[in-house]
Design a protein around this motif. Structure first.
Motif, PDB file in Angstrom:
ATOM      1  N   LEU A  96      25.301  74.429-143.809  1.00  0.00           N
ATOM      2  CA  LEU A  96      23.909  74.861-143.877  1.00  0.00           C
ATOM      3  C   LEU A  96      23.847  76.355-144.120  1.00  0.00           C
ATOM      4  N   LYS A  97      22.841  76.756-144.918  1.00  0.00           N
ATOM      5  CA  LYS A  97      22.684  78.162-145.259  1.00  0.00           C
ATOM      6  C   LYS A  97      21.213  78.442-145.555  1.00  0.00           C
ATOM      7  N   ALA A  98      20.747  79.621-145.172  1.00  0.00           N
ATOM      8  CA  ALA A  98      19.391  80.043-145.521  1.00  0.00           C
ATOM      9  C   ALA A  98      19.416  80.618-146.931  1.00  0.00           C
ATOM     10  N   VAL A  99      18.464  80.178-147.776  1.00  0.00           N
ATOM     11  CA  VAL A  99      18.348  80.672-149.149  1.00  0.00           C
ATOM     12  C   VAL A  99      16.880  80.916-149.461  1.00  0.00           C
ATOM     13  N   ALA A 100      16.635  81.614-150.549  1.00  0.00           N
ATOM     14  CA  ALA A 100      15.269  81.835-151.029  1.00  0.00           C
ATOM     15  C   ALA A 100      14.967  80.854-152.153  1.00  0.00           C
ATOM     16  N   LYS A 103      12.412  80.013-158.754  1.00  0.00           N
ATOM     17  CA  LYS A 103      11.148  79.633-159.413  1.00  0.00           C
ATOM     18  C   LYS A 103      11.076  78.129-159.597  1.00  0.00           C
ATOM     19  N   ARG A 104      12.204  77.502-159.960  1.00  0.00           N
ATOM     20  CA  ARG A 104      12.218  76.051-160.159  1.00  0.00           C
ATOM     21  C   ARG A 104      12.004  75.323-158.832  1.00  0.00           C
ATOM     22  N   ASP A 105      12.709  75.776-157.774  1.00  0.00           N
ATOM     23  CA  ASP A 105      12.498  75.183-156.449  1.00  0.00           C
ATOM     24  C   ASP A 105      11.027  75.283-156.055  1.00  0.00           C
ATOM     25  N   ALA A 106      10.469  76.470-156.228  1.00  0.00           N
ATOM     26  CA  ALA A 106       9.083  76.725-155.830  1.00  0.00           C
ATOM     27  C   ALA A 106       8.118  75.796-156.566  1.00  0.00           C
ATOM     28  N   ALA A 107       8.347  75.593-157.851  1.00  0.00           N
ATOM     29  CA  ALA A 107       7.474  74.703-158.618  1.00  0.00           C
ATOM     30  C   ALA A 107       7.565  73.272-158.095  1.00  0.00           C
ATOM     31  N   GLN A 108       8.768  72.823-157.789  1.00  0.00           N
ATOM     32  CA  GLN A 108       8.942  71.447-157.323  1.00  0.00           C
ATOM     33  C   GLN A 108       8.482  71.260-155.875  1.00  0.00           C
ATOM     34  N   LEU A 109       8.597  72.306-155.071  1.00  0.00           N
ATOM     35  CA  LEU A 109       8.228  72.208-153.657  1.00  0.00           C
ATOM     36  C   LEU A 109       6.820  72.721-153.350  1.00  0.00           C
ATOM     37  N   GLU A 110       6.133  73.175-154.394  1.00  0.00           N
ATOM     38  CA  GLU A 110       4.768  73.687-154.236  1.00  0.00           C
ATOM     39  C   GLU A 110       4.713  74.806-153.191  1.00  0.00           C
ATOM     40  N   CYS A 111       5.622  75.764-153.366  1.00  0.00           N
ATOM     41  CA  CYS A 111       5.647  76.939-152.502  1.00  0.00           C
ATOM     42  C   CYS A 111       5.873  78.164-153.383  1.00  0.00           C
ATOM     43  N   ALA A 112       5.830  79.333-152.803  1.00  0.00           N
ATOM     44  CA  ALA A 112       6.018  80.562-153.570  1.00  0.00           C
ATOM     45  C   ALA A 112       7.507  80.829-153.804  1.00  0.00           C
ATOM     46  N   GLY A 114      10.836  82.688-153.558  1.00  0.00           N
ATOM     47  CA  GLY A 114      11.288  83.536-152.468  1.00  0.00           C
ATOM     48  C   GLY A 114      11.038  82.961-151.088  1.00  0.00           C
ATOM     49  N   THR A 115      10.281  81.846-151.014  1.00  0.00           N
ATOM     50  CA  THR A 115      10.044  81.196-149.724  1.00  0.00           C
ATOM     51  C   THR A 115      11.387  80.828-149.098  1.00  0.00           C
ATOM     52  N   PRO A 116      11.566  81.078-147.802  1.00  0.00           N
ATOM     53  CA  PRO A 116      12.825  80.696-147.148  1.00  0.00           C
ATOM     54  C   PRO A 116      13.019  79.179-147.166  1.00  0.00           C
ATOM     55  N   LEU A 117      14.212  78.754-147.559  1.00  0.00           N
ATOM     56  CA  LEU A 117      14.587  77.343-147.572  1.00  0.00           C
ATOM     57  C   LEU A 117      15.894  77.176-146.808  1.00  0.00           C
ATOM     58  N   CYS A 139      15.521  72.668-148.563  1.00  0.00           N
ATOM     59  CA  CYS A 139      14.431  72.110-147.767  1.00  0.00           C
ATOM     60  C   CYS A 139      13.449  73.178-147.305  1.00  0.00           C
ATOM     61  N   ARG A 140      12.161  72.873-147.447  1.00  0.00           N
ATOM     62  CA  ARG A 140      11.138  73.695-146.787  1.00  0.00           C
ATOM     63  C   ARG A 140      11.255  73.454-145.292  1.00  0.00           C
TER      64      ARG A 140
END
Length: 151
Positions: A96-100, A103-112, A114-117, A139-140
């Motif tokens: 497990l690791k914290a990542v930001a 842009k592709r993640d954000a579009a698919q997850l409906e978040c901004a 840079g959001t922490p994942l 994961c959000r």
């Protein structure tokens, strides 16, 4: 798991599935030879219609003959492996690791962006302890958390 503790199994929507050459990281994690082909399945997982996980599943193509003939990919892929190829997942190791969010993640997850994942890198192995699957999940965690029950 939702923060309220309610147990629910996420739904899945396949974004794409493609065959390609394994990357160096994939070769290392799946114990593959250079030039080996892999299947990559990308999907978005939702709880109550809210996208919470983007996932890439990487499978050694040599272990999954006839994959191209497969219709829909069900939510429970471990059962799929067992029913279609006789592969039983016996163990998995996760990192497990914290990542930001990209842009592709954000579009698919409906978040901004840079959001922490939370990124979970899982290598699942069969009964002979041969690696079968590499799964990268991002994961959000704003309304859910990761839960592992160790027994």
């Amino acid at each position: 798991v939702p923060d309220n503790g309610e147990r629910a199994f996420p739904d899945s929507c396949i974004v794409r599935r493609v065959k390609g050459k394994a990357t160096r990281a994939e070769m290392s994690m799946l114990a593959l030879a250079e030039g080996a082909d892999v299947w990559r399945i990308e999907r978005v997982r939702t709880l109550a219609a809210t996208p919470l996980i983007v996932e890439t599943i990487v499978l050694p193509a040599s272990r999954f003959p006839g994959f191209t003939k497969l219709g829909d990919i069900p939510n429970n892929v471990y059962r799929l492996y067992s029913d279609n190829w006789g592969i039983t997942i016996a163990s998995a190791v996760e990192r497990l690791k914290a990542v930001a969010a990209s842009k592709r993640d954000a579009a698919q997850l409906e978040c901004a962006p840079g959001t922490p994942l939370l990124e979970i890198a899982r290598v699942a192995s069969d009964l002979a302890q041969d690696p079968v699957e590499l799964r990268i999940s991002r994961c959000r965690t704003d309304e859910v958390h990761y839960r592992a029950d160790l027994k």
